[in-house]
Design an enzyme around this catalytic site. Structure first.
Site, mmCIF file in Angstrom:
data_model
loop_
_atom_site.group_PDB
_atom_site.id
_atom_site.type_symbol
_atom_site.label_atom_id
_atom_site.label_comp_id
_atom_site.label_asym_id
_atom_site.label_seq_id
_atom_site.Cartn_x
_atom_site.Cartn_y
_atom_site.Cartn_z
ATOM 1 N N ASP A 184 0.724 -1.248 0.041
ATOM 2 C CA ASP A 184 -0.115 -0.195 0.007
ATOM 3 C C ASP A 184 0.864 1.196 0.128
ATOM 4 O O ASP A 184 1.814 1.438 0.862
ATOM 5 C CB ASP A 184 -0.922 -0.015 1.142
ATOM 6 N N GLU A 268 -2.462 -1.845 -5.992
ATOM 7 C CA GLU A 268 -3.605 -1.003 -6.395
ATOM 8 C C GLU A 268 -3.223 -0.114 -7.241
ATOM 9 O O GLU A 268 -2.315 0.638 -7.540
ATOM 10 C CB GLU A 268 -4.187 -0.187 -5.061
ATOM 11 N N CYS A 321 -12.285 -4.629 6.091
ATOM 12 C CA CYS A 321 -11.497 -5.132 7.414
ATOM 13 C C CYS A 321 -10.928 -6.268 6.905
ATOM 14 O O CYS A 321 -11.380 -7.362 6.203
ATOM 15 C CB CYS A 321 -12.495 -5.604 8.320
ATOM 16 N N CYS A 324 -12.500 -9.854 9.151
ATOM 17 C CA CYS A 324 -13.842 -10.283 8.755
ATOM 18 C C CYS A 324 -14.292 -9.900 7.471
ATOM 19 O O CYS A 324 -15.457 -10.392 6.852
ATOM 20 C CB CYS A 324 -14.829 -9.888 9.752
ATOM 21 N N CYS A 340 -12.847 -1.862 13.175
ATOM 22 C CA CYS A 340 -13.826 -2.444 12.569
ATOM 23 C C CYS A 340 -15.262 -2.422 13.577
ATOM 24 O O CYS A 340 -15.070 -2.926 14.601
ATOM 25 C CB CYS A 340 -13.708 -3.941 12.365
ATOM 26 N N CYS A 343 -16.275 -6.931 14.000
ATOM 27 C CA CYS A 343 -15.493 -7.808 14.911
ATOM 28 C C CYS A 343 -14.587 -7.126 15.803
ATOM 29 O O CYS A 343 -13.727 -7.521 16.597
ATOM 30 C CB CYS A 343 -14.666 -8.458 14.037
ATOM 31 N N ASP A 350 -2.992 1.930 6.795
ATOM 32 C CA ASP A 350 -2.135 1.395 5.653
ATOM 33 C C ASP A 350 -1.936 -0.058 5.784
ATOM 34 O O ASP A 350 -1.892 -0.815 4.661
ATOM 35 C CB ASP A 350 -0.752 2.190 5.513
#
Length: 387
Positions: A184, A268, A321, A324, A340, A343, A350
């Protein structure tokens, strides 16, 4: 695979003058050809029923020899290849413009991106290279052995001259310590991997921005075309070159380390031009060099036997997340810690995005498969782990 090689030239005053003449002739040929092409486009627009064929590179060269070169004797002081390649590059630029790949070509100015291309009898010997008309030129480093380039490009940065050409290299597969990794890119840190490794950017523009601004302020008070103005312009160009060199050196070290030690790399597809539209973050984004990072990763993964998986730019790696899979509705830039609500997982945003990119790259490889033997081994390990 073909790779570019670029090194600085160690030249004397006579050679420096010859290089400047070659660059000047190439620039003049480009500008004259561009002016002619603009006239053709204007005539075709004003007279749609009497269209003139748009000139090709050969047409431009014939016109240059007949109309320009015959009345300018200094064209014969340099190699004939300099204006030829300039017109060929102009023709390629218009082809890219008509295909809507790049914008309309611009006129070239003296001292800005000076360069020219030569071909013919080119000989490479240890720390020197021989090119037509100019002769032997020394370099500061050893040149590749057994190299016979067909064309070379000479360019100027500030007050230094560089030579570049393409050479063929056999890819070598290096041993990989990590099978899958996600990367990232960010502003605070250039790159964060899914394994928790942090790579800081050079931030060279931030370090030298005050010095650069001071030199530019001094330069604007000089009289145009004076010796002091030229000296001040060279000083500004040297700072720009230093900023670019520091950034490029840092990017090369990071991308080489990642490409050599990781088998499958997930990244990405960032919309860098769209990110640059943010006026508050544009300078920091440009200082990191996201596009150059991606470009180097593309060819270095092929060079070292790795695989680069580029995910869609709309993939919500930061909002999802990694434990989960729950996606948050919104996540502002101020929130540096991902929390999150489902969870209760907490992690650096990052690092969370890098883990999601790793999982996505693993899924793509498992679904599509890889062609190399090393990739087949990774796929087999993935299937065994799923079983």
């Amino acid at each position: 695979m073909l790779l570019g090689f670029k090194t600085e030239l160690k030249i004397n005053k006579h050679q420096r003058l010859l290089l400047a003449k070659h660059a000047g002739v190439a620039r003049h040929a480009w500008n004259q050809g561009l002016a002619l092409c603009q006239q053709v486009l204007s005539y075709n627009k004003a007279n749609p029923n009497e269209r003139i064929k748009f000139p090709t590179a050969i047409d431009l060269h014939k016109w240059l020899v007949a109309s320009i070169k015959s009345r300018l004797p200094w064209y014969y002081e340099v190699s004939k290849c300099a204006p030829q390649f300039a017109l060929k590059q102009l023709s390629d630029a218009f082809k890219s413009f008509f295909k809507k790949i790049h914008g309309f070509p611009n006129f070239k100015k003296k001292g800005i991106h000076d360069s020219f291309t030569l071909d013919g009898k080119i000989h490479v010997d240890h720390r020197k290279i021989k090119v037509p008309v100019i002769g032997w030129m020394k370099t500061y480093e050893n040149l590749p052995k057994g190299l016979k380039p067909k064309t070379i490009t000479v360019s100027r940065q500030a007050d230094r001259w560089f030579i570049s050409f393409r050479m063929e290299i056999e890819p070598t597969t290096t041993p990989k310590s990590v099978d899958f990794v996600g990367i990232d890119l960010g502003i605070n840190h250039l790159a964060i991997t899914s394994s928790g490794q942090v790579f800081d950017g050079a931030k060279s523009y931030k370090k030298y921005s005050k010095k650069l601004a001071h030199l530019q302020w001094l330069n604007r008070h000089k009289q145009l075309s004076s010796n002091n103005h030229r000296k001040a312009a060279i000083g500004v160009a040297r700072i720009h070159r230093k900023i670019a060199n520091l950034r490029t050196d840092t990017l090369h070290k990071i991308t080489t380390q990642i490409s050599k030690n990781h088998a499958v790399i997930g990244m990405e597809d960032l919309n860098v031009s769209g990110m640059m539209a943010n006026g508050k973050l544009a300078a920091s984004i440009a200082d990191m060099g996201f596009y150059e990072f991606r470009r180097q990763m593309q060819y270095k993964t092929q060079l070292y036997g790795s695989k680069l998986v580029v995910l869609d730019r709309f993939y919500p790696s930061s909002k999802t997340c990694s434990r989960c899979g729950t996606k948050k509705q919104s996540l502002s830039l101020k929130e540096r810690v991902f929390q999150c609500e489902n969870c209760g997982f907490e992690c650096d945003r990052d690092l969370n995005a890098a883990i999601n990119l790793q999982q996505a790259a693993r899924s793509v490889v498992s679904a599509c498969g890889l062609g190399s033997a090393d990739a087949s081994r990774l796929k087999q390990e993935e299937n065994e782990s799923n079983c």
